[in-house]
Scaffold this active site. Structure first.
Site, short mmCIF file in Angstrom:
data_model
loop_
_atom_site.label_atom_id
_atom_site.label_comp_id
_atom_site.label_asym_id
_atom_site.label_seq_id
_atom_site.Cartn_x
_atom_site.Cartn_y
_atom_site.Cartn_z
CG ASP A 181 73.65 19.84 40.48
OD1 ASP A 181 74.73 19.85 39.87
OD2 ASP A 181 73.46 19.14 41.50
CD GLU A 182 78.75 22.80 42.39
OE1 GLU A 182 79.53 23.22 43.25
OE2 GLU A 182 78.74 21.62 41.99
CG ASP B 98 75.06 22.53 45.08
OD1 ASP B 98 74.51 21.92 44.14
OD2 ASP B 98 75.89 22.00 45.84
#
Length: 511
Positions: free
Chosen positions: A105-106, A11
């Protein structure tokens, strides 16, 4: 669930805000809030400096402004975020073929599928190397969780924030989960949490102690049984490399409720065109057109129409959306509109034939128009007296372009710009016919601020700069500003001529 911690969850830390701080040296170490800046805007991401004041994602932007009035409030720049995300995902794919992106973003990664030895030491070494590689390639930081399941790996990355690594070793799962809120478990939203609260269940340990039978009674067989397994620390969900999108949609929230029927219809048509562009970019076609309408009182309704076959024709989607909105009463006011397409399929043979037929029809129409214009011109020339050539008539499209050119440009905070004399910069704010720009680059010292008329021809929109200098060898050429020296006084960076020299000069200049 596995014994070894070979499921990795990455993350990125405050991704949008961190990317903005990396791109704008003057904002490093300061509160930055990214999101919709209108009256009904929502916070997308807040930097850790802003979170100290209580600002968080999904908060109304108006509340964020009250909590942290001195923050930099910026629009999202998704073109930049996607480039950084692509670089991060490329690093993840070097670790394993099983990478499951959840957002820009993950992502989850199955390290064992990539050949990593199923031991704590080997998994930790891979995770540490990944964090270092992300920092080197993007300049940003990410937090990593390692565990034997997706649920626990995600919990680990949350505990690791910011810029850390947490390994949840086999045998520690129950003790770790016990004191946590039941909201920690996947699938527990506000409604489920409220049902459990009324039954006196607040923590994961209490959920486990309630037993499977009680959870099934409260939540139903499927939900209750799966929640009990999660509370036991058991999560058998695999890392899935490809997730097939079920629908593609776009929506807009309006600063002021729309009450004019014509405006509503125009917005639906515009959204339909945007939806089809996304559909084509994904190489898909769809069979069901859906509209979403949120009224002034937050009541939301959807309407759908299923076509005879999948399509990516903008005219077809636009007409279907128009028919659907015609059946919705919008007179009291609309705050949000959306258009989507579901029932997705890959391009069909019929789609390709339809596109070819449309292209052929357009070519024939253009050729016919050209022939007609030539004939008309020949007739006109025969009867035209000698003299200066008359101006050609201006078409509707040209008229619209001219009208748009006369409108003042909008400069939104955070937007990338380039000035003919001062180079690359970003918009700090605008209003009353002026736009304020800070001229700096991601690899430069904090730059100086200048203000221009909004219609200054020397100032133009620009593409985002990369977060790291493209030529690493050129890094030595950028001199650092000595400690205590004001950027206004120089410091080795190129800034162009001083105010008052040359065309496109700023109205004001300040640090």
């Amino acid at each position: 669930m596995r014994g070894a911690p070979t499921i990795l969850h990455l993350d990125m830390d405050a991704f949008y805000a961190s990317a903005e701080q990396a791109a704008k040296p003057s904002l490093r170490g300061k509160p930055v809030i990214v999101g919709g800046l209108g009256p009904r805007g929502v916070v997308a991401t807040a930097s850790y400096e802003a979170r100290v004041f209580g600002v968080h994602s999904a908060m109304a932007m108006a509340q964020a402004r009250r909590l942290c009035p001195n923050a930099a409030f910026l629009i999202p720049r998704f073109a930049l975020y996607r480039k950084v995300s692509d670089a991060v995902m490329a690093l993840l794919h070097t670790l394993s073929p099983l990478v499951e992106p959840l957002s820009l973003d993950e992502a989850f990664v199955d390290l064992e599928a990539g050949g990593t030895e199923p031991t704590v030491e080997a998994a930790r070494a891979v995770a540490e190397r990944l964090r270092a590689d992300i920092k080197a390639v993007t300049g940003l930081t990410g937090s990593v969780g390692l565990a034997g399941s997706k649920m626990l790996a995600k919990i680990g990355s949350e505990q690791a924030k910011p810029d850390g690594l947490v390994v949840i070793e086999p045998g520690t799962e129950r003790d770790l989960l016990g004191p946590m809120s039941v909201r920690t478990l996947p699938g527990v939203g506000p409604a489920t949490a409220e049902t459990l609260r009324r039954a006196g269940i607040h923590t994961v340990a209490e959920t486990r102690e309630a037993g499977e039978a009680e959870l099934v009674r409260l939540l139903g067989r499927a939900h209750g049984a799966s929640l009990f397994l999660m509370a036991e620390g058991r999560d058998e969900r695999p890392v899935v490399a490809e997730r097939d999108a079920k629908s593609i949609s776009v929506e807009d929230t309006f600063d002021v409720d729309l009450t004019d029927r014509t405006r509503v219809q125009l917005e639906i048509a515009r959204l339909a065109d945007r939806c089809v562009r996304r559909l084509r970019e994904a190489g898909r076609s769809g069979r069901t057109v859906v509209i979403k309408v949120r009224r002034y009182d937050f009541s939301t309704l959807t309407r759908s129409e299923t076509l005879r076959g999948p399509t990516d024709d903008p005219a077809v989607v636009r007409e279907a959306a128009a028919r659907l909105i015609d059946g919705v009463d919008t007179t009291a006011g609309v705050r949000l509109l959306g258009v989507g397409v579901s029932g997705l399929a890959d391009y069909t043979q019929e789609d390709l034939f339809a596109q070819a037929a449309q292209a052929a029809q357009a070519a024939q129409a253009a050729q016919a128009a050209q022939t007609a214009d030539a004939a008309h011109e020949a007739v006109g020339d025969a009867g035209r007296p000698p003299g200066p050539e008359r101006p050609e008539p201006v078409g509707e499209a040209a008229g619209e372009a001219s009208e748009d050119a006369e409108k003042p440009r909008r400069w939104l905070p955070g937007s990338d710009v380039r000035h003919a004399e001062y180079g690359a910069g970003w918009v700090q704010g605008s209003g009353v016919g002026r736009v304020t720009v800070r001229f700096e680059e991601p690899w430069s010292p904090p730059g100086r601020v200048r203000t221009f008329p909004v219609d200054d021809p020397a100032l133009q929109p620009a593409d985002p700069l990369p977060l790291l200098r493209p030529d690493a060898d050129a890094g030595a050429e950028a001199a650092e500003v000595p400690s205590g020296q004001d950027p206004e006084s120089g410091g080795g960076s190129e800034r162009g001529p001083e105010p008052g020299r040359g065309r496109g000069q700023p109205v004001t200049s300040r640090p």
